[in-house]
Design a protein around this motif. Sequence first.
Motif, PDB file in Angstrom:
ATOM      1  N   LEU A 195      -1.144  -6.242  -7.123  1.00 14.02           N
ATOM      2  CA  LEU A 195      -1.157  -6.193  -5.659  1.00 14.02           C
ATOM      3  C   LEU A 195      -2.563  -5.982  -5.127  1.00 14.02           C
ATOM      4  O   LEU A 195      -2.885  -6.378  -4.011  1.00 14.02           O
ATOM      5  CB  LEU A 195      -0.260  -5.044  -5.169  1.00 14.02           C
ATOM      6  CG  LEU A 195       1.250  -5.204  -5.310  1.00 14.02           C
ATOM      7  CD1 LEU A 195       1.943  -3.903  -4.927  1.00 14.02           C
ATOM      8  CD2 LEU A 195       1.751  -6.351  -4.438  1.00 14.02           C
ATOM      9  N   HIS A 196      -3.380  -5.330  -5.930  1.00 15.85           N
ATOM     10  CA  HIS A 196      -4.735  -4.990  -5.501  1.00 15.85           C
ATOM     11  C   HIS A 196      -5.568  -6.259  -5.346  1.00 15.85           C
ATOM     12  O   HIS A 196      -5.490  -7.168  -6.178  1.00 15.85           O
ATOM     13  CB  HIS A 196      -5.369  -4.066  -6.539  1.00 15.85           C
ATOM     14  CG  HIS A 196      -6.560  -3.308  -6.038  1.00 15.85           C
ATOM     15  ND1 HIS A 196      -7.796  -3.899  -5.855  1.00 15.85           N
ATOM     16  CD2 HIS A 196      -6.708  -2.008  -5.678  1.00 15.85           C
ATOM     17  CE1 HIS A 196      -8.652  -2.984  -5.429  1.00 15.85           C
ATOM     18  NE2 HIS A 196      -8.016  -1.836  -5.302  1.00 15.85           N
ATOM     19  N   GLN A 197      -6.362  -6.303  -4.297  1.00 20.42           N
ATOM     20  CA  GLN A 197      -7.219  -7.474  -4.097  1.00 20.42           C
ATOM     21  C   GLN A 197      -8.286  -7.537  -5.188  1.00 20.42           C
ATOM     22  O   GLN A 197      -8.653  -6.522  -5.778  1.00 20.42           O
ATOM     23  CB  GLN A 197      -7.894  -7.413  -2.731  1.00 20.42           C
ATOM     24  CG  GLN A 197      -8.924  -6.303  -2.575  1.00 20.42           C
ATOM     25  CD  GLN A 197      -9.463  -6.226  -1.161  1.00 20.42           C
ATOM     26  OE1 GLN A 197      -8.729  -6.038  -0.206  1.00 20.42           O
ATOM     27  NE2 GLN A 197     -10.776  -6.374  -1.038  1.00 20.42           N
ATOM     28  N   LEU A 208      -4.560   5.891   1.191  1.00 15.97           N
ATOM     29  CA  LEU A 208      -4.542   5.763   2.649  1.00 15.97           C
ATOM     30  C   LEU A 208      -4.637   4.302   3.076  1.00 15.97           C
ATOM     31  O   LEU A 208      -4.081   3.910   4.109  1.00 15.97           O
ATOM     32  CB  LEU A 208      -5.694   6.571   3.257  1.00 15.97           C
ATOM     33  CG  LEU A 208      -5.608   8.091   3.092  1.00 15.97           C
ATOM     34  CD1 LEU A 208      -6.864   8.752   3.644  1.00 15.97           C
ATOM     35  CD2 LEU A 208      -4.369   8.640   3.796  1.00 15.97           C
ATOM     36  N   TRP A 209      -5.349   3.510   2.295  1.00 16.70           N
ATOM     37  CA  TRP A 209      -5.479   2.082   2.577  1.00 16.70           C
ATOM     38  C   TRP A 209      -4.189   1.339   2.189  1.00 16.70           C
ATOM     39  O   TRP A 209      -3.784   0.383   2.849  1.00 16.70           O
ATOM     40  CB  TRP A 209      -6.665   1.537   1.794  1.00 16.70           C
ATOM     41  CG  TRP A 209      -7.181   0.210   2.271  1.00 16.70           C
ATOM     42  CD1 TRP A 209      -6.674  -0.566   3.269  1.00 16.70           C
ATOM     43  CD2 TRP A 209      -8.322  -0.487   1.758  1.00 16.70           C
ATOM     44  NE1 TRP A 209      -7.423  -1.715   3.409  1.00 16.70           N
ATOM     45  CE2 TRP A 209      -8.432  -1.682   2.499  1.00 16.70           C
ATOM     46  CE3 TRP A 209      -9.234  -0.221   0.754  1.00 16.70           C
ATOM     47  CZ2 TRP A 209      -9.454  -2.613   2.244  1.00 16.70           C
ATOM     48  CZ3 TRP A 209     -10.245  -1.147   0.508  1.00 16.70           C
ATOM     49  CH2 TRP A 209     -10.359  -2.330   1.243  1.00 16.70           C
ATOM     50  N   GLY A 250       2.703  -0.842   2.445  1.00 14.25           N
ATOM     51  CA  GLY A 250       3.912  -0.148   2.889  1.00 14.25           C
ATOM     52  C   GLY A 250       4.233   1.110   2.110  1.00 14.25           C
ATOM     53  O   GLY A 250       5.184   1.812   2.438  1.00 14.25           O
ATOM     54  N   VAL A 251       3.443   1.413   1.046  1.00 13.78           N
ATOM     55  CA  VAL A 251       3.644   2.633   0.243  1.00 13.78           C
ATOM     56  C   VAL A 251       2.276   3.231  -0.063  1.00 13.78           C
ATOM     57  O   VAL A 251       1.270   2.533  -0.095  1.00 13.78           O
ATOM     58  CB  VAL A 251       4.392   2.339  -1.079  1.00 13.78           C
ATOM     59  CG1 VAL A 251       5.821   1.918  -0.817  1.00 13.78           C
ATOM     60  CG2 VAL A 251       3.652   1.279  -1.891  1.00 13.78           C
ATOM     61  N   TYR A 252       2.266   4.552  -0.301  1.00 14.49           N
ATOM     62  CA  TYR A 252       1.015   5.192  -0.693  1.00 14.49           C
ATOM     63  C   TYR A 252       0.648   4.896  -2.136  1.00 14.49           C
ATOM     64  O   TYR A 252      -0.530   4.837  -2.487  1.00 14.49           O
ATOM     65  CB  TYR A 252       1.116   6.710  -0.506  1.00 14.49           C
ATOM     66  CG  TYR A 252       1.075   7.154   0.933  1.00 14.49           C
ATOM     67  CD1 TYR A 252      -0.106   7.094   1.663  1.00 14.49           C
ATOM     68  CD2 TYR A 252       2.220   7.629   1.567  1.00 14.49           C
ATOM     69  CE1 TYR A 252      -0.150   7.499   2.989  1.00 14.49           C
ATOM     70  CE2 TYR A 252       2.187   8.045   2.890  1.00 14.49           C
ATOM     71  CZ  TYR A 252       1.002   7.980   3.597  1.00 14.49           C
ATOM     72  OH  TYR A 252       0.963   8.379   4.900  1.00 14.49           O
ATOM     73  N   TRP A 253       1.666   4.730  -2.966  1.00 16.76           N
ATOM     74  CA  TRP A 253       1.399   4.548  -4.395  1.00 16.76           C
ATOM     75  C   TRP A 253       2.409   3.604  -5.005  1.00 16.76           C
ATOM     76  O   TRP A 253       3.593   3.655  -4.707  1.00 16.76           O
ATOM     77  CB  TRP A 253       1.471   5.892  -5.129  1.00 16.76           C
ATOM     78  CG  TRP A 253       1.043   5.794  -6.553  1.00 16.76           C
ATOM     79  CD1 TRP A 253       1.849   5.559  -7.638  1.00 16.76           C
ATOM     80  CD2 TRP A 253      -0.284   5.895  -7.067  1.00 16.76           C
ATOM     81  NE1 TRP A 253       1.103   5.514  -8.787  1.00 16.76           N
ATOM     82  CE2 TRP A 253      -0.217   5.721  -8.468  1.00 16.76           C
ATOM     83  CE3 TRP A 253      -1.529   6.125  -6.468  1.00 16.76           C
ATOM     84  CZ2 TRP A 253      -1.348   5.764  -9.276  1.00 16.76           C
ATOM     85  CZ3 TRP A 253      -2.660   6.171  -7.272  1.00 16.76           C
ATOM     86  CH2 TRP A 253      -2.558   5.994  -8.660  1.00 16.76           C
ATOM     87  N   THR A 254       1.914   2.730  -5.868  1.00 16.84           N
ATOM     88  CA  THR A 254       2.777   1.887  -6.669  1.00 16.84           C
ATOM     89  C   THR A 254       2.090   1.679  -8.013  1.00 16.84           C
ATOM     90  O   THR A 254       0.861   1.632  -8.089  1.00 16.84           O
ATOM     91  CB  THR A 254       3.036   0.528  -5.987  1.00 16.84           C
ATOM     92  OG1 THR A 254       3.898  -0.251  -6.813  1.00 16.84           O
ATOM     93  CG2 THR A 254       1.747  -0.239  -5.752  1.00 16.84           C
ATOM     94  N   TRP A 255       2.886   1.579  -9.060  1.00 15.97           N
ATOM     95  CA  TRP A 255       2.306   1.521 -10.402  1.00 15.97           C
ATOM     96  C   TRP A 255       1.857   0.111 -10.751  1.00 15.97           C
ATOM     97  O   TRP A 255       2.307  -0.487 -11.728  1.00 15.97           O
ATOM     98  CB  TRP A 255       3.295   2.067 -11.423  1.00 15.97           C
ATOM     99  CG  TRP A 255       3.535   3.531 -11.248  1.00 15.97           C
ATOM    100  CD1 TRP A 255       4.598   4.126 -10.647  1.00 15.97           C
ATOM    101  CD2 TRP A 255       2.663   4.592 -11.652  1.00 15.97           C
ATOM    102  NE1 TRP A 255       4.456   5.494 -10.638  1.00 15.97           N
ATOM    103  CE2 TRP A 255       3.270   5.812 -11.258  1.00 15.97           C
ATOM    104  CE3 TRP A 255       1.423   4.651 -12.294  1.00 15.97           C
ATOM    105  CZ2 TRP A 255       2.678   7.054 -11.489  1.00 15.97           C
ATOM    106  CZ3 TRP A 255       0.843   5.879 -12.530  1.00 15.97           C
ATOM    107  CH2 TRP A 255       1.468   7.064 -12.140  1.00 15.97           C
ATOM    108  N   GLU A 256       0.959  -0.430  -9.948  1.00 11.97           N
ATOM    109  CA  GLU A 256       0.372  -1.723 -10.265  1.00 11.97           C
ATOM    110  C   GLU A 256      -0.867  -1.487 -11.146  1.00 11.97           C
ATOM    111  O   GLU A 256      -1.330  -0.357 -11.286  1.00 11.97           O
ATOM    112  CB  GLU A 256       0.057  -2.489  -8.975  1.00 11.97           C
ATOM    113  CG  GLU A 256      -0.910  -1.828  -8.037  1.00 11.97           C
ATOM    114  CD  GLU A 256      -2.334  -2.253  -8.342  1.00 11.97           C
ATOM    115  OE1 GLU A 256      -2.594  -3.443  -8.503  1.00 11.97           O
ATOM    116  OE2 GLU A 256      -3.199  -1.363  -8.445  1.00 11.97           O
TER     117      GLU A 256
END
Length: 228
Positions: free
Chosen positions: A174-176, A104-105, A111-117
Amino acid sequence: MQKTAPLSRPDGLTWAFLGFGVLLLPLGLYLALAAPPDANQGYLVRIMYLHVPTAWVGYLAFFVTFLYSLLYLFRQDPRHDRVAAASAEIGLVFMGLALVTGMLWARPTWGVYWTWEPRLTTTAILFAVYVGYFLLRGAIEDPELRRKAAAAVGVLGFLNVPISYMSVKWWRSLHQTQSIDLTTGKIHMAPEMLQVLLFHLAVFTLLYLGFVRFRGLVAVLEEAKEEA
């Protein structure tokens, strides 16, 4: 020697953990809504007060599973297995909440709910490992073999926790990075926001302790029924 009959209802400490946790939740919601906005994300940062504590409590729960799985392997005490399983089950709930709130964050932020980062991927793997932990428990009928196999997964599965936590430092992500860095002791957030975050962490920890004790009681009753 006559066996002691298992408790049929939660004790006072269990009710205290659950009661204080439930009573403090509305106060935590108020504090989250009253907390100042972030300089970059504005009021969207309020999701943090759910996302971060649920992730931390999930990590804590899996550590408890790791610890009690080790104790079971060394001492062969079924009580240790019950605690390990109860903690893993509650940990899955909290880690699932962390994944949902993170999605949700992510939607308004990335811009997406999920990305494989890296952080999302390692957390999804961690969640899947403990789902497998319960699939394994359900697939083995012999109680002793089930406990030993589950303990092995509980120990090895915990290796994913430090990998998940450190993923934002080890790989481009991408995650802080962590607002509270446990590896350096540095805190990268305003004191008034930190206070609200720690309050929520305390509330969710109380709920975790209450749920684990309650689930452990249910496990005792299930084992008594299985033996009968």
